[in-house]
Design an enzyme around this catalytic site. Structure first.
Site, PDB file in Angstrom:
ATOM      1  N   LYS A 203      -6.777  -3.605  -8.608  1.00  0.00           N
ATOM      2  CA  LYS A 203      -7.118  -4.529  -7.516  1.00  0.00           C
ATOM      3  C   LYS A 203      -7.171  -5.979  -7.971  1.00  0.00           C
ATOM      4  CE  LYS A 203      -8.802  -1.278  -4.198  1.00  0.00           C
ATOM      5  NZ  LYS A 203      -9.910  -0.629  -3.482  1.00  0.00           N
ATOM      6  N   ARG A 237     -11.100   6.443  -7.868  1.00  0.00           N
ATOM      7  CA  ARG A 237      -9.780   6.537  -7.234  1.00  0.00           C
ATOM      8  C   ARG A 237      -8.838   5.663  -8.053  1.00  0.00           C
ATOM      9  NH1 ARG A 237      -6.970   3.583  -3.613  1.00  0.00           N
ATOM     10  NH2 ARG A 237      -5.673   4.690  -2.096  1.00  0.00           N
TER      11      ARG A 237
HETATM   12  C1  7PJ Z   1      -9.410   2.322  -1.342  1.00  0.00           C
HETATM   13  C2  7PJ Z   1      -9.029   3.339  -0.482  1.00  0.00           C
HETATM   14  C3  7PJ Z   1     -10.734   2.315  -1.881  1.00  0.00           C
HETATM   15  C4  7PJ Z   1     -11.090   4.347  -0.650  1.00  0.00           C
HETATM   16  C5  7PJ Z   1      -7.404   1.954  -0.720  1.00  0.00           C
HETATM   17  C6  7PJ Z   1      -5.649   0.079  -2.983  1.00  0.00           C
HETATM   18  C7  7PJ Z   1      -5.821  -0.216  -1.542  1.00  0.00           C
HETATM   19  N1  7PJ Z   1      -9.848   4.366  -0.138  1.00  0.00           N
HETATM   20  N2  7PJ Z   1      -7.758   3.105  -0.104  1.00  0.00           N
HETATM   21  N3  7PJ Z   1     -11.525   3.368  -1.492  1.00  0.00           N
HETATM   22  N4  7PJ Z   1      -8.364   1.471  -1.492  1.00  0.00           N
HETATM   23  N5  7PJ Z   1     -11.948   5.326  -0.328  1.00  0.00           N
HETATM   24  O1  7PJ Z   1      -5.507   1.193  -3.428  1.00  0.00           O
HETATM   25  O2  7PJ Z   1      -5.620  -0.948  -3.722  1.00  0.00           O
HETATM   26  O3  7PJ Z   1     -11.178   1.447  -2.613  1.00  0.00           O
HETATM   27  S1  7PJ Z   1      -5.842   1.250  -0.498  1.00  0.00           S
END
Ligand code: 7PJ
Length: 275
Positions: A203, A237
């Protein structure tokens, strides 16, 4: 949780997996590397990304979810649309990951009527507007109270607390300073014992700290994941499963040794200096 984006515009992999075969190869690779969950997303939530209609999102994620239904790890669908949630669950997904925390009409009911797990994420604003001027008086308090309120709403509809994971939503309606505060003080987020998911991989906050573009944020991502786990995250994640797993194995070994050392310390020494 390993990330597989099936989007032509997701900011970090630039659509490299916008193709069922490539997405499947990527998913299998993440599983081989030790992912415990695979998160499949068909709509980019990057700031200003165009919205995707239900049919297009289904076209992107359903074939992949169907192909992965017997891959041996739980499949999570990253979506805010109840129609996509319903179809994904029917196709074999067992977790819903919603950056809108089930605020679309019908989403709470749909999850309540199933037995899936659910990730509720905090976001200020919408994906289109969230980075325009994020403002908080107390980011930790506001994120915490939003997540507790969403969890209570689900519980009131009969969703067991054991099904619910909460996520402060790094990068969603937050400045770099807000994100760093959340990561530094993650352990202080008062979420009534709910497991925390942290998504910091690649990020922009990591770009801000290192000066590196998204393709060169591996070390920063792994470090941030380790810090998130040290501060209480139960799920991270990530795009880079193998490297994250190795780093977490080291953290686990040190934590075990620290716990053992604490066990060996005589009780009178343990309280020494604590007043
Ligand atoms: C997240 C997400 C996060 C959850 C994305 C990226 C943007 N779902 N989906 N938490 N980020 N739960 O992967 O940079 O931080 S999309």
């Amino acid at each position: 949780m390993g990330i597989v984006n099936v989007t032509p515009d997701s900011f970090s992999d630039g659509g490299a997996f916008f193709d069922l075969h490539m997405a499947l190869v990527q998913a299998r690779r993440l599983i081989d590397e030790g992912a415990d969950i695979v998160d499949v997303g068909g709509e980019s939530t990057r700031p200003g990304a165009p919205e995707v209609c239900v049919d297009e999102e289904l076209r992107r994620v359903l074939p992949l979810i169907e192909a992965l239904h017997d891959c041996g790890v739980p499949i999570c669908v990253d979506t805010s649309k109840p129609a996509v949630m319903r179809a994904a669950l029917a196709a074999g997904a067992c977790i819903v990951n919603d950056v809108l925390a089930l605020r679309q009409p019908g989403a709470v009911e749909l999850v309540a009527q199933s037995d899936c797990g659910v990730v509720l994420m905090h976001m200020q604003g919408t994906p289109r507007t969230m980075q325009q001027s994020p403002r908080y008086d107390d980011v930790l308090g506001e994120v915490g109270s939003f997540l507790r309120e969403r969890r209570s709403t689900l519980c009131a509809r009969g969703v067991a607390t054991a099904r619910i994971v909460l996520d402060p939503g790094f990068g969603f309606g937050k400045t770099a300073a807000h994100n760093w505060t959340l990561l530094a003080r993650l352990a202080e987020l008062d979420l009534a014992g709910a497991p925390i998911l942290a998504g910091v991989s690649r990020k922009s906050m990591l770009g801000q700290a290192t000066g590196r573009p998204v393709t060169e944020r591996l070390a920063a991502s792994v470090t941030a994941a380790v810090i998130a786990v040290q501060h209480g995250a139960r799920i991270v994640r990530v795009h880079d499963v193998a490297a994250t797993r190795d780093a977490l194995a080291v953290l686990g070994a040190v934590s075990d040794a620290m716990a053992e050392a604490a066990d060996r310390t005589p009780p009178n020494r343990k309280t020494e200096g604590t007043g």
